[in-house]
Design a protein around this motif. Structure first.
Motif, PDB file in Angstrom:
ATOM      1  N   TYR A 106      94.842  59.997  62.165  1.00  0.00           N
ATOM      2  CA  TYR A 106      95.264  61.258  62.756  1.00  0.00           C
ATOM      3  C   TYR A 106      94.180  62.304  62.530  1.00  0.00           C
ATOM      4  O   TYR A 106      93.289  62.132  61.708  1.00  0.00           O
ATOM      5  CB  TYR A 106      96.588  61.737  62.137  1.00  0.00           C
ATOM      6  CG  TYR A 106      97.752  60.815  62.413  1.00  0.00           C
ATOM      7  CD1 TYR A 106      98.213  60.626  63.700  1.00  0.00           C
ATOM      8  CD2 TYR A 106      98.385  60.143  61.370  1.00  0.00           C
ATOM      9  CE1 TYR A 106      99.282  59.791  63.954  1.00  0.00           C
ATOM     10  CE2 TYR A 106      99.457  59.311  61.615  1.00  0.00           C
ATOM     11  CZ  TYR A 106      99.896  59.137  62.907  1.00  0.00           C
ATOM     12  OH  TYR A 106     100.955  58.308  63.157  1.00  0.00           O
ATOM     13  N   MET A 107      94.300  63.411  63.240  1.00  0.00           N
ATOM     14  CA  MET A 107      93.296  64.456  63.142  1.00  0.00           C
ATOM     15  C   MET A 107      93.124  64.937  61.703  1.00  0.00           C
ATOM     16  O   MET A 107      92.022  65.239  61.261  1.00  0.00           O
ATOM     17  CB  MET A 107      93.688  65.640  64.041  1.00  0.00           C
ATOM     18  CG  MET A 107      92.612  66.708  64.157  1.00  0.00           C
ATOM     19  SD  MET A 107      91.113  66.080  64.938  1.00  0.00           S
ATOM     20  CE  MET A 107      91.702  65.823  66.615  1.00  0.00           C
ATOM     21  N   GLY A 108      94.246  64.992  60.957  1.00  0.00           N
ATOM     22  CA  GLY A 108      94.150  65.442  59.573  1.00  0.00           C
ATOM     23  C   GLY A 108      93.238  64.569  58.742  1.00  0.00           C
ATOM     24  O   GLY A 108      92.538  65.051  57.849  1.00  0.00           O
ATOM     25  N   TYR A 109      93.223  63.273  59.052  1.00  0.00           N
ATOM     26  CA  TYR A 109      92.385  62.375  58.267  1.00  0.00           C
ATOM     27  C   TYR A 109      90.934  62.405  58.719  1.00  0.00           C
ATOM     28  O   TYR A 109      90.042  62.012  57.979  1.00  0.00           O
ATOM     29  CB  TYR A 109      92.963  60.967  58.300  1.00  0.00           C
ATOM     30  CG  TYR A 109      94.280  60.920  57.567  1.00  0.00           C
ATOM     31  CD1 TYR A 109      94.344  61.206  56.212  1.00  0.00           C
ATOM     32  CD2 TYR A 109      95.465  60.661  58.235  1.00  0.00           C
ATOM     33  CE1 TYR A 109      95.539  61.208  55.539  1.00  0.00           C
ATOM     34  CE2 TYR A 109      96.670  60.660  57.569  1.00  0.00           C
ATOM     35  CZ  TYR A 109      96.704  60.934  56.218  1.00  0.00           C
ATOM     36  OH  TYR A 109      97.893  60.946  55.554  1.00  0.00           O
ATOM     37  N   VAL A 110      90.681  62.891  59.928  1.00  0.00           N
ATOM     38  CA  VAL A 110      89.298  63.178  60.316  1.00  0.00           C
ATOM     39  C   VAL A 110      88.763  64.295  59.418  1.00  0.00           C
ATOM     40  O   VAL A 110      87.618  64.259  58.960  1.00  0.00           O
ATOM     41  CB  VAL A 110      89.222  63.585  61.800  1.00  0.00           C
ATOM     42  CG1 VAL A 110      87.804  64.015  62.178  1.00  0.00           C
ATOM     43  CG2 VAL A 110      89.678  62.444  62.693  1.00  0.00           C
ATOM     44  N   GLU A 111      89.615  65.270  59.134  1.00  0.00           N
ATOM     45  CA  GLU A 111      89.241  66.343  58.226  1.00  0.00           C
ATOM     46  C   GLU A 111      88.934  65.788  56.832  1.00  0.00           C
ATOM     47  O   GLU A 111      87.958  66.189  56.191  1.00  0.00           O
ATOM     48  CB  GLU A 111      90.373  67.366  58.139  1.00  0.00           C
ATOM     49  CG  GLU A 111      90.675  68.079  59.438  1.00  0.00           C
ATOM     50  CD  GLU A 111      91.882  68.996  59.333  1.00  0.00           C
ATOM     51  OE1 GLU A 111      92.515  69.013  58.259  1.00  0.00           O
ATOM     52  OE2 GLU A 111      92.191  69.682  60.315  1.00  0.00           O
ATOM     53  N   GLU A 112      89.790  64.890  56.348  1.00  0.00           N
ATOM     54  CA  GLU A 112      89.582  64.353  55.000  1.00  0.00           C
ATOM     55  C   GLU A 112      88.289  63.546  54.913  1.00  0.00           C
ATOM     56  O   GLU A 112      87.565  63.627  53.917  1.00  0.00           O
ATOM     57  CB  GLU A 112      90.795  63.508  54.597  1.00  0.00           C
ATOM     58  CG  GLU A 112      92.057  64.330  54.462  1.00  0.00           C
ATOM     59  CD  GLU A 112      93.142  63.614  53.672  1.00  0.00           C
ATOM     60  OE1 GLU A 112      92.877  62.489  53.194  1.00  0.00           O
ATOM     61  OE2 GLU A 112      94.228  64.180  53.523  1.00  0.00           O
ATOM     62  N   ARG A 113      88.024  62.784  55.953  1.00  0.00           N
ATOM     63  CA  ARG A 113      86.770  62.021  55.964  1.00  0.00           C
ATOM     64  C   ARG A 113      85.576  62.973  55.908  1.00  0.00           C
ATOM     65  O   ARG A 113      84.610  62.741  55.168  1.00  0.00           O
ATOM     66  CB  ARG A 113      86.693  61.159  57.227  1.00  0.00           C
ATOM     67  CG  ARG A 113      87.607  59.950  57.233  1.00  0.00           C
ATOM     68  CD  ARG A 113      87.778  59.384  58.631  1.00  0.00           C
ATOM     69  NE  ARG A 113      86.500  58.983  59.211  1.00  0.00           N
ATOM     70  CZ  ARG A 113      85.942  57.787  59.048  1.00  0.00           C
ATOM     71  NH1 ARG A 113      86.570  56.870  58.320  1.00  0.00           N
ATOM     72  NH2 ARG A 113      84.797  57.487  59.596  1.00  0.00           N
ATOM     73  N   ALA A 114      85.646  64.051  56.695  1.00  0.00           N
ATOM     74  CA  ALA A 114      84.556  65.015  56.702  1.00  0.00           C
ATOM     75  C   ALA A 114      84.416  65.688  55.341  1.00  0.00           C
ATOM     76  O   ALA A 114      83.296  65.942  54.870  1.00  0.00           O
ATOM     77  CB  ALA A 114      84.791  66.064  57.791  1.00  0.00           C
ATOM     78  N   ALA A 115      85.547  65.972  54.689  1.00  0.00           N
ATOM     79  CA  ALA A 115      85.494  66.593  53.363  1.00  0.00           C
ATOM     80  C   ALA A 115      84.854  65.665  52.346  1.00  0.00           C
ATOM     81  O   ALA A 115      84.020  66.080  51.526  1.00  0.00           O
ATOM     82  CB  ALA A 115      86.903  66.981  52.915  1.00  0.00           C
ATOM     83  N   LEU A 116      85.227  64.389  52.401  1.00  0.00           N
ATOM     84  CA  LEU A 116      84.657  63.421  51.466  1.00  0.00           C
ATOM     85  C   LEU A 116      83.150  63.288  51.646  1.00  0.00           C
ATOM     86  O   LEU A 116      82.390  63.304  50.674  1.00  0.00           O
ATOM     87  CB  LEU A 116      85.333  62.067  51.651  1.00  0.00           C
ATOM     88  CG  LEU A 116      86.786  61.946  51.168  1.00  0.00           C
ATOM     89  CD1 LEU A 116      87.363  60.612  51.596  1.00  0.00           C
ATOM     90  CD2 LEU A 116      86.876  62.106  49.662  1.00  0.00           C
ATOM     91  N   THR A 117      82.725  63.167  52.891  1.00  0.00           N
ATOM     92  CA  THR A 117      81.289  62.977  53.134  1.00  0.00           C
ATOM     93  C   THR A 117      80.503  64.246  52.837  1.00  0.00           C
ATOM     94  O   THR A 117      79.285  64.187  52.648  1.00  0.00           O
ATOM     95  CB  THR A 117      81.034  62.529  54.574  1.00  0.00           C
ATOM     96  OG1 THR A 117      81.646  63.472  55.477  1.00  0.00           O
ATOM     97  CG2 THR A 117      81.644  61.153  54.827  1.00  0.00           C
ATOM     98  N   ALA A 118      81.183  65.395  52.796  1.00  0.00           N
ATOM     99  CA  ALA A 118      80.509  66.647  52.438  1.00  0.00           C
ATOM    100  C   ALA A 118      80.528  66.905  50.942  1.00  0.00           C
ATOM    101  O   ALA A 118      80.075  67.956  50.490  1.00  0.00           O
ATOM    102  CB  ALA A 118      81.167  67.811  53.168  1.00  0.00           C
ATOM    103  N   GLY A 119      81.062  65.958  50.172  1.00  0.00           N
ATOM    104  CA  GLY A 119      81.007  66.079  48.716  1.00  0.00           C
ATOM    105  C   GLY A 119      82.288  66.468  48.033  1.00  0.00           C
ATOM    106  O   GLY A 119      82.296  66.678  46.818  1.00  0.00           O
ATOM    107  N   ALA A 120      83.400  66.564  48.762  1.00  0.00           N
ATOM    108  CA  ALA A 120      84.675  66.887  48.126  1.00  0.00           C
ATOM    109  C   ALA A 120      85.172  65.689  47.327  1.00  0.00           C
ATOM    110  O   ALA A 120      84.804  64.539  47.585  1.00  0.00           O
ATOM    111  CB  ALA A 120      85.709  67.259  49.179  1.00  0.00           C
ATOM    112  N   SER A 121      86.025  65.951  46.335  1.00  0.00           N
ATOM    113  CA  SER A 121      86.573  64.880  45.503  1.00  0.00           C
ATOM    114  C   SER A 121      88.068  65.047  45.359  1.00  0.00           C
ATOM    115  O   SER A 121      88.561  66.144  45.076  1.00  0.00           O
ATOM    116  CB  SER A 121      85.935  64.907  44.111  1.00  0.00           C
ATOM    117  OG  SER A 121      86.564  63.964  43.255  1.00  0.00           O
TER     118      SER A 121
END
Length: 484
Positions: A372-387
């Motif tokens: 879902y769109m929300g998990y596109v956000e999570e993927r982007a957050a992870l690859t940007a260094g979020a934990s």
């Protein structure tokens, strides 16, 4: 108050894997400090459909139901986990809700369709009942099983036999009737009538109007406190709540609340009443013992609170935030403990972290695949260094950004930008955490400006964490962000 036909929009469909933890942090903040004015950033929220309006708790199955006007749907929330578990298509412009504890059915007033959708305890739409026009409130008589549906125009109340789901009678009341309430003590139904500034009282045995009680200006919602026998009426234009003694049908008190009170709910676990004030984005808390306002809760700028309901089993208060397409949750009673959250490893590209995997769905696969769109956000957050590692202990609540209203803001911020911004907010330490669940918004804006963050990132922060509307956030940007 009654809205015109709107173009249906697809509601956000995502699983909020961290909003559950945020709910727990609110307990100490709200119940241990009765005079507290709660900042918007500390209220956990659940994303629902577009332009939500009303909310109800079905005691038969424990689910929470939310009408979404623009989506023409009803969101179903599991009260144990505060997760959306189903989205049900109903009629055009669904607004008002009533639950029948006798058979577990939920009745949805579809305002622009002129009908009532019936949802059974298995969360299936099983019937559609035509009523006169523009249904504007639903009440259930638990003694007879009758359903009372007020119609703004032509000023009537339809009586539905819940055994057959057919209209058995139509009662003429005062002008522009709104949300009624059933009093189990005397068997009467109280119908607020907007244009007459009065409440018409219907005898539940004869279905005849037996009294008319003058109240404040613009009455639009009724509820009954079974503990004290009083009937409470929200007066939209007077900014008051009228208190009617159910034994005498006379006014015994008038309580000043916030601007444009919309709805009232009784909390049987603590004896309080909660009033949403649509005009100033607050909730007034009234003591059912003294009829005095004891607390004012700030729901957040631009939230436009509408409906409100209380889960009688755990005391949770659900507030519809129509301005943010979400439902805020107040409280958890002392001694309540959440289920154990079991982290599971999840890898996106070269980034490894954790997600909670035991709440009845598969967040690991969804994050990896961007279902879902929300998990596109999570993927982007992870690859940007979020934990997300250590969720439920001391990690930052990225759910404050990636859950709640974030999915509904795609017209301003893309999913990838949303994830990248969330990672930045976490890096700067300006998202609520387990140990610090209140973040001064001005401090966060100052940190973003110091880091030379993009203007869009700061506007997004004001909306997602500060509760601003996009218009207010953009005005802040035009003025150079004076808040920070």
């Amino acid at each position: 108050m009654l809205l015109a036909n709107k173009t249906p929009q697809r509601p956000p469909r995502r699983m909020l894997i961290r909003a559950f933890v945020m709910t727990v942090t609110l307990v100490g903040g709200l119940f241990l400090a009765p005079a507290l004015s709660v900042e918007a950033a500390t209220l956990p929220s659940i994303a629902v459909g577009s332009d939500p309006y009303d909310v109800a708790v079905d005691s038969a199955n424990g689910d929470v139901y939310v009408t979404n006007q623009n989506s023409n749907t009803v969101s179903v929330i599991n009260a144990a986990t505060n997760q959306v578990v189903a989205t049900l298509p109903v009629g055009l412009d669904p607004m008002y809700l009533g639950t029948n504890p006798l058979n577990g059915d939920v009745y949805v007033g579809d305002n622009n369709a002129g009908d009532v959708s019936v949802i059974n305890a298995a969360n299936q739409v099983v019937n559609t009942i035509s009523v006169a026009n523009t249904p504007s409130g639903v009440a259930v008589d638990t003694a007879t099983g009758n359903i009372y549906v007020s119609q703004w125009n032509p000023g009537t109340v339809s009586v539905i036999d819940s055994a057959t789901n057919t209209v058995s009678q139509t009662i003429t009341v005062g002008g522009q009737p709104f949300t009624p309430a059933y009093d189990a003590e005397n068997g009467d139904i109280y119908v607020p009538c907007w244009s007459t500034n009065a409440v018409d009282v219907i005898d539940g045995t004869t279905n005849q109007v037996i009294a008319t009680i003058k109240v404040g200006s613009g009455p639009n919602y009724a509820t009954v406190d079974n503990a004290n026998g009083n009937v409470y009426i929200a007066n939209w234009e007077s900014d008051t709540v009228s208190v009617i003694d159910g034994a005498t049908n006379s006014i015994v008190d008038t309580i000043g609340v916030g601007n444009h009170p919309r709805a009232i709910a009784v909390n049987p676990t603590n004896g309080n009443l909660y009033v949403t004030n649509n005009g100033d984005n607050t909730v007034s808390v009234i003591s059912g013992t003294t009829n005095q306002v004891t607390q004012t809760i700030n729901v957040g700028s631009g939230s436009s609170p509408q409906g409100i309901a209380v889960d009688p089993f755990n005391g949770n208060v659900y507030i519809v935030d129509s301005g943010s397409n979400a439902v805020s949750v107040i409280g958890l009673p002392a001694g309540w403990t959440p289920p154990t959250l079991i982290p599971e490893p999840v890898t996106v590209g070269s980034v490894s972290t954790q997600a909670i995997g035991n709440l009845g769905f598969n967040p690991v696969g969804a994050v990896q695949n961007g279902t879902y769109m929300g998990y596109v956000e999570e993927r982007a957050a992870l690859t940007a260094g979020a934990s997300f590692t250590g969720e439920g202990t001391d990690s930052s609540y990225l759910s404050a950004i990636l859950d709640g209203s974030g999915v509904g803001q795609q017209q301003h911020v893309s999913a990838v930008q949303q994830g990248q911004f969330a990672a930045l907010y976490q890096k700067l330490g300006i998202i609520p955490t387990w140990t610090n669940n209140t973040i001064p918004i001005a401090q966060g804006v100052a940190a973003l400006r110091k880091a030379q963050a993009p203007t869009l990132a700061i506007e997004n922060y004001l909306v997602q964490i500060g509760g601003y509307s996009w218009a207010a956030a953009q005005q802040q940007a035009a003025e150079g962000f004076p808040i920070g």
